[in-house]
Design a protein around this motif. Structure first.
Motif, PDB file in Angstrom:
ATOM      1  N   GLN A   6      41.353  43.310  44.791  1.00 47.02           N
ATOM      2  CA  GLN A   6      40.739  42.063  45.253  1.00 47.02           C
ATOM      3  C   GLN A   6      40.523  41.085  44.099  1.00 47.02           C
ATOM      4  OE1 GLN A   6      38.210  42.498  48.558  1.00 47.02           O
ATOM      5  NE2 GLN A   6      36.736  40.930  47.934  1.00 47.02           N
ATOM      6  N   ILE A   7      40.085  41.596  42.949  1.00 48.92           N
ATOM      7  CA  ILE A   7      39.863  40.725  41.795  1.00 48.92           C
ATOM      8  C   ILE A   7      41.177  40.223  41.224  1.00 48.92           C
ATOM      9  CG2 ILE A   7      38.944  40.599  39.447  1.00 48.92           C
ATOM     10  CD1 ILE A   7      36.880  40.578  41.772  1.00 48.92           C
ATOM     11  N   ALA A   8      42.196  41.074  41.196  1.00 43.64           N
ATOM     12  CA  ALA A   8      43.506  40.642  40.712  1.00 43.64           C
ATOM     13  C   ALA A   8      44.032  39.479  41.552  1.00 43.64           C
ATOM     14  CB  ALA A   8      44.502  41.808  40.743  1.00 43.64           C
ATOM     15  N   GLU A   9      43.861  39.566  42.853  1.00 52.93           N
ATOM     16  CA  GLU A   9      44.290  38.488  43.733  1.00 52.93           C
ATOM     17  C   GLU A   9      43.427  37.237  43.547  1.00 52.93           C
ATOM     18  OE1 GLU A   9      47.049  38.332  46.164  1.00 52.93           O
ATOM     19  OE2 GLU A   9      47.446  39.632  44.454  1.00 52.93           O
ATOM     20  N   ALA A  10      42.125  37.439  43.332  1.00 51.62           N
ATOM     21  CA  ALA A  10      41.233  36.301  43.109  1.00 51.62           C
ATOM     22  C   ALA A  10      41.644  35.528  41.852  1.00 51.62           C
ATOM     23  CB  ALA A  10      39.788  36.778  42.990  1.00 51.62           C
ATOM     24  N   VAL A  11      41.920  36.256  40.781  1.00 44.03           N
ATOM     25  CA  VAL A  11      42.328  35.617  39.521  1.00 44.03           C
ATOM     26  C   VAL A  11      43.679  34.935  39.695  1.00 44.03           C
ATOM     27  CG1 VAL A  11      42.986  36.050  37.119  1.00 44.03           C
ATOM     28  CG2 VAL A  11      40.977  37.191  38.089  1.00 44.03           C
ATOM     29  N   ARG A  12      44.599  35.578  40.388  1.00 48.63           N
ATOM     30  CA  ARG A  12      45.928  34.987  40.610  1.00 48.63           C
ATOM     31  C   ARG A  12      45.827  33.671  41.362  1.00 48.63           C
ATOM     32  NH1 ARG A  12      49.483  34.522  44.544  1.00 48.63           N
ATOM     33  NH2 ARG A  12      48.262  35.776  46.014  1.00 48.63           N
ATOM     34  N   VAL A  13      45.072  33.674  42.443  1.00 47.14           N
ATOM     35  CA  VAL A  13      44.929  32.456  43.258  1.00 47.14           C
ATOM     36  C   VAL A  13      44.189  31.376  42.480  1.00 47.14           C
ATOM     37  CG1 VAL A  13      43.877  31.499  45.342  1.00 47.14           C
ATOM     38  CG2 VAL A  13      45.048  33.704  45.440  1.00 47.14           C
ATOM     39  N   PHE A  14      43.142  31.762  41.751  1.00 51.85           N
ATOM     40  CA  PHE A  14      42.372  30.785  40.975  1.00 51.85           C
ATOM     41  C   PHE A  14      43.255  30.120  39.922  1.00 51.85           C
ATOM     42  CE2 PHE A  14      39.680  29.524  37.422  1.00 51.85           C
ATOM     43  CZ  PHE A  14      38.704  28.771  38.063  1.00 51.85           C
ATOM     44  N   LEU A  15      43.999  30.912  39.165  1.00 46.04           N
ATOM     45  CA  LEU A  15      44.855  30.333  38.125  1.00 46.04           C
ATOM     46  C   LEU A  15      46.007  29.520  38.714  1.00 46.04           C
ATOM     47  CD1 LEU A  15      44.959  33.233  35.504  1.00 46.04           C
ATOM     48  CD2 LEU A  15      43.589  31.148  35.465  1.00 46.04           C
ATOM     49  N   ALA A  16      46.466  29.908  39.890  1.00 50.48           N
ATOM     50  CA  ALA A  16      47.522  29.119  40.544  1.00 50.48           C
ATOM     51  C   ALA A  16      47.040  27.703  40.826  1.00 50.48           C
ATOM     52  CB  ALA A  16      47.962  29.805  41.846  1.00 50.48           C
ATOM     53  N   ALA A  19      33.967  26.936  39.779  1.00 52.64           N
ATOM     54  CA  ALA A  19      33.199  28.169  39.575  1.00 52.64           C
ATOM     55  C   ALA A  19      32.850  28.801  40.913  1.00 52.64           C
ATOM     56  CB  ALA A  19      31.933  27.869  38.771  1.00 52.64           C
ATOM     57  N   LYS A  20      32.425  27.995  41.861  1.00 50.28           N
ATOM     58  CA  LYS A  20      32.095  28.511  43.193  1.00 50.28           C
ATOM     59  C   LYS A  20      33.341  29.059  43.876  1.00 50.28           C
ATOM     60  CE  LYS A  20      28.257  25.239  43.789  1.00 50.28           C
ATOM     61  NZ  LYS A  20      27.798  24.034  44.504  1.00 50.28           N
ATOM     62  N   HIS A  21      34.469  28.369  43.704  1.00 51.67           N
ATOM     63  CA  HIS A  21      35.723  28.857  44.280  1.00 51.67           C
ATOM     64  C   HIS A  21      36.029  30.264  43.767  1.00 51.67           C
ATOM     65  CE1 HIS A  21      37.521  24.630  45.260  1.00 51.67           C
ATOM     66  NE2 HIS A  21      36.703  25.066  46.196  1.00 51.67           N
ATOM     67  N   PHE A  22      35.898  30.461  42.453  1.00 49.65           N
ATOM     68  CA  PHE A  22      36.240  31.762  41.887  1.00 49.65           C
ATOM     69  C   PHE A  22      35.334  32.864  42.416  1.00 49.65           C
ATOM     70  CE2 PHE A  22      35.810  35.055  38.580  1.00 49.65           C
ATOM     71  CZ  PHE A  22      37.101  35.552  38.639  1.00 49.65           C
ATOM     72  N   LEU A  23      34.049  32.612  42.452  1.00 48.15           N
ATOM     73  CA  LEU A  23      33.114  33.643  42.919  1.00 48.15           C
ATOM     74  C   LEU A  23      33.328  33.974  44.391  1.00 48.15           C
ATOM     75  CD1 LEU A  23      29.863  32.553  41.042  1.00 48.15           C
ATOM     76  CD2 LEU A  23      31.478  34.370  40.447  1.00 48.15           C
ATOM     77  N   HIS A  24      33.645  32.968  45.192  1.00 44.46           N
ATOM     78  CA  HIS A  24      33.930  33.236  46.612  1.00 44.46           C
ATOM     79  C   HIS A  24      35.242  34.001  46.770  1.00 44.46           C
ATOM     80  CE1 HIS A  24      30.676  31.329  48.819  1.00 44.46           C
ATOM     81  NE2 HIS A  24      30.681  30.371  47.927  1.00 44.46           N
ATOM     82  N   LEU A  25      36.229  33.696  45.923  1.00 46.23           N
ATOM     83  CA  LEU A  25      37.481  34.447  45.957  1.00 46.23           C
ATOM     84  C   LEU A  25      37.233  35.916  45.598  1.00 46.23           C
ATOM     85  CD1 LEU A  25      39.948  31.938  44.234  1.00 46.23           C
ATOM     86  CD2 LEU A  25      40.147  32.801  46.571  1.00 46.23           C
ATOM     87  N   CYS A  26      36.345  36.148  44.653  1.00 51.08           N
ATOM     88  CA  CYS A  26      36.051  37.523  44.229  1.00 51.08           C
ATOM     89  C   CYS A  26      35.483  38.353  45.367  1.00 51.08           C
ATOM     90  CB  CYS A  26      35.067  37.521  43.059  1.00 51.08           C
ATOM     91  SG  CYS A  26      35.782  36.998  41.485  1.00 51.08           S
ATOM     92  N   GLY A  32      34.944  39.261  37.189  1.00 46.40           N
ATOM     93  CA  GLY A  32      35.088  39.550  38.613  1.00 46.40           C
ATOM     94  C   GLY A  32      34.776  40.992  38.952  1.00 46.40           C
ATOM     95  N   LEU A  33      35.234  41.916  38.118  1.00 49.73           N
ATOM     96  CA  LEU A  33      34.998  43.337  38.385  1.00 49.73           C
ATOM     97  C   LEU A  33      33.512  43.690  38.276  1.00 49.73           C
ATOM     98  CD1 LEU A  33      38.049  44.937  36.553  1.00 49.73           C
ATOM     99  CD2 LEU A  33      37.618  44.932  39.014  1.00 49.73           C
ATOM    100  N   THR A  34      32.844  43.196  37.235  1.00 48.18           N
ATOM    101  CA  THR A  34      31.422  43.497  37.098  1.00 48.18           C
ATOM    102  C   THR A  34      30.619  42.815  38.207  1.00 48.18           C
ATOM    103  OG1 THR A  34      31.195  41.676  35.500  1.00 48.18           O
ATOM    104  CG2 THR A  34      31.518  43.887  34.615  1.00 48.18           C
TER     105      THR A  34
END
Length: 217
Positions: free
Chosen positions: A203-213, A172-179, A105-107
């Motif tokens: 922003q990435i920390a929140e994206a990963v949190r929501v995705f894993l949830a 995968a699309k969900h994660f990239l859009h969250l990022c 996400g960061l890169t």
């Protein structure tokens, strides 16, 4: 896409065509990049590109028979290279999916928010109205390639029991859009400056949190 010289992919050379990867070819692509970013697709001319590349128009046409062919090669090769570099995701055996996704996400967000990348997206969108195949080629070389690679990684995590998803491509699309969460849209319309590193990390920390949830097993 960056404004400096970039390592390009090496497509197979077609019979009767010039070598696919030569110093002269890279010189032309670097000149074309400079002109396209400064003038846009419609404003660029083969004469200006030849001048920026330091070659004759005759030499330019030996390698590329039209402006749209040159534009397509320039944008799709660099986008493909970027997608392959960003979405290596070699840590399929790692149990820490969150860390792998955080690094991705960061890169991803760092590259997405670069002014040169935003300019390239605008340029492709502008050219797509007249040449739809340019937009399709760009999408397949970049976004679609990245989604495919992330989907394969998520498939491996589902098989290992770390994630649960019935549609890993959609995940995968969900994660990239969250990022990016609206970031690219804002930058495309020049509504503010690129995010700071602190903002991207949040922003990435929140994206990963929501995705894993939603997808953690």
């Amino acid at each position: 896409m960056t404004t400096s010289a970039t390592t390009l992919a090496n497509p197979k050379t077609q019979p009767g065509s010039p070598p696919a990867d030569t110093d002269k070819r890279r010189q032309i692509l670097d000149g074309a990049r400079e002109v396209f970013l400064a003038a846009g697709f419609d404003g660029a001319s083969m004469g200006e590109i030849a001048k920026a590349a330091g070659v004759s128009k005759g030499t330019l046409y030996v390698y590329f028979d039209s402006k749209d062919a040159l534009f397509e090669v320039l944008t799709t090769e660099e986008k493909r290279w970027l997608a392959e570099a960003l979405f290596k995701l070699g840590s399929e055996t790692s149990e820490d999916v969150g860390s792998v996704l955080t690094q991705l996400g960061l890169t991803y967000l760092t590259e997405m928010s670069k002014p040169s990348h935003v300019s390239a997206i605008r340029m492709v969108i502008g050219a797509t109205e007249k040449f739809p195949h340019l937009g399709r080629s760009f999408y397949e070389a970049g976004p679609a390639c990245g989604i495919d690679r992330l989907t394969a990684y998520l498939d491996a995590q589902v098989a290992a029991g770390r994630l649960r998803a019935t549609d890993t491509e959609l995940a995968a699309k969900h994660f990239l859009h969250l990022c990016q969460a609206g970031l690219l849209t804002r930058l495309l319309f020049a509504a503010g400056e690129p995010p700071t590193e602190e903002k991207m990390r949040h922003q990435i920390a929140e994206a990963v949190r929501v995705f894993l949830a939603g997808y953690a097993a």
